[in-house]
Design a protein around this motif. Sequence first.
Motif, PDB file in Angstrom:
ATOM      1  N   ILE A  79       0.837  -1.203   0.000  1.00  0.00           N
ATOM      2  CA  ILE A  79       0.000   0.000   0.000  1.00  0.00           C
ATOM      3  C   ILE A  79       0.871   1.253   0.000  1.00  0.00           C
ATOM      4  O   ILE A  79       0.638   2.210  -0.771  1.00  0.00           O
ATOM      5  N   LEU A  80       1.900   1.280   0.831  1.00  0.00           N
ATOM      6  CA  LEU A  80       2.780   2.442   0.905  1.00  0.00           C
ATOM      7  C   LEU A  80       3.497   2.676  -0.424  1.00  0.00           C
ATOM      8  O   LEU A  80       3.564   3.807  -0.924  1.00  0.00           O
ATOM      9  N   GLY A  81       4.047   1.613  -1.003  1.00  0.00           N
ATOM     10  CA  GLY A  81       4.743   1.761  -2.283  1.00  0.00           C
ATOM     11  C   GLY A  81       3.816   2.215  -3.403  1.00  0.00           C
ATOM     12  O   GLY A  81       4.200   3.045  -4.235  1.00  0.00           O
ATOM     13  N   GLN A  82       2.603   1.677  -3.423  1.00  0.00           N
ATOM     14  CA  GLN A  82       1.647   2.085  -4.449  1.00  0.00           C
ATOM     15  C   GLN A  82       1.291   3.566  -4.323  1.00  0.00           C
ATOM     16  O   GLN A  82       1.232   4.297  -5.331  1.00  0.00           O
ATOM     17  N   LEU A  83       1.055   4.053  -3.118  1.00  0.00           N
ATOM     18  CA  LEU A  83       0.674   5.453  -2.933  1.00  0.00           C
ATOM     19  C   LEU A  83       1.796   6.398  -3.365  1.00  0.00           C
ATOM     20  O   LEU A  83       1.541   7.436  -3.991  1.00  0.00           O
ATOM     21  N   VAL A  84       3.033   6.024  -3.032  1.00  0.00           N
ATOM     22  CA  VAL A  84       4.161   6.873  -3.443  1.00  0.00           C
ATOM     23  C   VAL A  84       4.270   6.920  -4.963  1.00  0.00           C
ATOM     24  O   VAL A  84       4.441   7.985  -5.573  1.00  0.00           O
ATOM     25  N   LEU A  85       4.145   5.764  -5.601  1.00  0.00           N
ATOM     26  CA  LEU A  85       4.283   5.721  -7.049  1.00  0.00           C
ATOM     27  C   LEU A  85       3.094   6.372  -7.749  1.00  0.00           C
ATOM     28  O   LEU A  85       3.241   6.987  -8.806  1.00  0.00           O
ATOM     29  N   LEU A  86       1.897   6.243  -7.178  1.00  0.00           N
ATOM     30  CA  LEU A  86       0.732   6.905  -7.763  1.00  0.00           C
ATOM     31  C   LEU A  86       0.872   8.430  -7.732  1.00  0.00           C
ATOM     32  O   LEU A  86       0.419   9.122  -8.654  1.00  0.00           O
ATOM     33  N   ALA A  87       1.492   8.952  -6.674  1.00  0.00           N
ATOM     34  CA  ALA A  87       1.730  10.395  -6.611  1.00  0.00           C
ATOM     35  C   ALA A  87       2.652  10.836  -7.746  1.00  0.00           C
ATOM     36  O   ALA A  87       2.443  11.892  -8.371  1.00  0.00           O
ATOM     37  N   LEU A 127      -6.904   0.800  -0.679  1.00  0.00           N
ATOM     38  CA  LEU A 127      -5.938   1.258  -1.682  1.00  0.00           C
ATOM     39  C   LEU A 127      -6.643   1.933  -2.857  1.00  0.00           C
ATOM     40  O   LEU A 127      -6.135   2.925  -3.416  1.00  0.00           O
ATOM     41  N   ALA A 128      -7.820   1.437  -3.227  1.00  0.00           N
ATOM     42  CA  ALA A 128      -8.558   2.055  -4.333  1.00  0.00           C
ATOM     43  C   ALA A 128      -8.985   3.481  -3.978  1.00  0.00           C
ATOM     44  O   ALA A 128      -8.867   4.399  -4.795  1.00  0.00           O
ATOM     45  N   VAL A 129      -9.479   3.672  -2.733  1.00  0.00           N
ATOM     46  CA  VAL A 129      -9.931   5.005  -2.320  1.00  0.00           C
ATOM     47  C   VAL A 129      -8.747   5.962  -2.167  1.00  0.00           C
ATOM     48  O   VAL A 129      -8.756   7.085  -2.698  1.00  0.00           O
ATOM     49  N   LEU A 130      -7.707   5.511  -1.447  1.00  0.00           N
ATOM     50  CA  LEU A 130      -6.549   6.380  -1.248  1.00  0.00           C
ATOM     51  C   LEU A 130      -5.830   6.666  -2.574  1.00  0.00           C
ATOM     52  O   LEU A 130      -5.413   7.800  -2.836  1.00  0.00           O
ATOM     53  N   GLY A 131      -5.698   5.624  -3.396  1.00  0.00           N
ATOM     54  CA  GLY A 131      -5.047   5.829  -4.697  1.00  0.00           C
ATOM     55  C   GLY A 131      -5.827   6.775  -5.589  1.00  0.00           C
ATOM     56  O   GLY A 131      -5.250   7.642  -6.252  1.00  0.00           O
ATOM     57  N   GLY A 132      -7.171   6.630  -5.606  1.00  0.00           N
ATOM     58  CA  GLY A 132      -7.980   7.548  -6.400  1.00  0.00           C
ATOM     59  C   GLY A 132      -7.878   8.977  -5.902  1.00  0.00           C
ATOM     60  O   GLY A 132      -7.818   9.927  -6.698  1.00  0.00           O
TER      61      GLY A 132
END
Length: 387
Positions: A79-87, A127-132
């Motif tokens: 989750i942490l890695g995905q959020l950083v990369l999505l930013a 992850l879907a909500v935070l990533g969106g």
Amino acid sequence: MLTAVIGALGGWTMYHGYGVGVAFAVLLAVVQSAPLLLAVARPLQAWWIMMAADLASTAVLLHAPRLDGNSWPWPPAVILGQLVLLAAVARRERRPALVTVWVVLTASGLVVATASPHNRDSTDLLLAVLGGGILLVGRVLRERHEALQRLGEQQLIAESERARHTLLEERARIARELHDVVAHHMSVITVQADSAPYRIAGMSAVAQEEFSAIAVAARHSLSEMRMLLGALRSEDRDDERAPQPGLDGVPHLVEAVARAGVPVSLVLDEVTEFRGLIPPMVELSVYRIVQEALANVVRHAPGAPTRVGVTLPPDHSSLTVLVTNAAAQRSAGTLESVGTGNGLVGMRERVRLLGGVLETGPTVNGGFRIAARVPLPAPPHKETPDA
């Protein structure tokens, strides 16, 4: 740093939390965190690599000894890695790519979560909500940055065009005034050349032909000048046909400003005694410089004591114009507080066309100073009888 932290967190979680073997834990941690190294240059490609690694990790975690009681389908490190990369993706990619990324991320989480529904703890929805949210905020910030950048570029273009327009207007006005001055002298030459055979008795035929050629050339030059500058002259304006002001109009400017409540002193020195040495174009430029300088005093420093000086050096090689004012005695009120600088542009252009120099700037007492120096042509030398 983020790569090292997320890689260490992922390996530790898989080994101690899920009971995955050391080799698999280290391998998956490296594969999941390594794409972060591409986040700056190629964030979208890095996200696809990380997404594939995260899906591969779910296959390993599905058969992990201690899956029960741990997050499914996404561990905290994922989750942490995905959020950083999505930013990073939101900062670099366009809107269609962002929508595609979010759809793939959400669909993958929902599909993988069905493989072990009894272990699902809604990390796929988290992850879907935070990533969106990160994709949306990142896109809004990027569009705002691009809009501000475009606005800044438009402002630079507008300022450049405004300065260019001001310069062209001033050059056009100077060209019209120059036309008036030159046309006057060329007209005199034409009349003198045409009337010479009648004024001078006993003129030879060769001399008459020479004067006739001079008159024809003068008329031709006047015609070409009028054709060239015809587009610059406004035929429906009477003020452009009026006589152009000169040094004799400077005292009237000072009197008008004094009546407006600005104490002004005028020093003309010996200028009035040597008017014959000053070309009409220089007189007109001096008048315009003093006019604009006094107008600036009225607008920006009302009530400030002002001194206007027009002087000649002993050798009469140049003409100096100096306008200085002290600090404003009262607030400008509703008058202009910030000038456009168009007046200074006009002054500088006039002085430059005459081959002179202009200096402007604030004084130590809070006032302002405008100094112009314009060279004058050397007076004609009279021939002695011996010569």
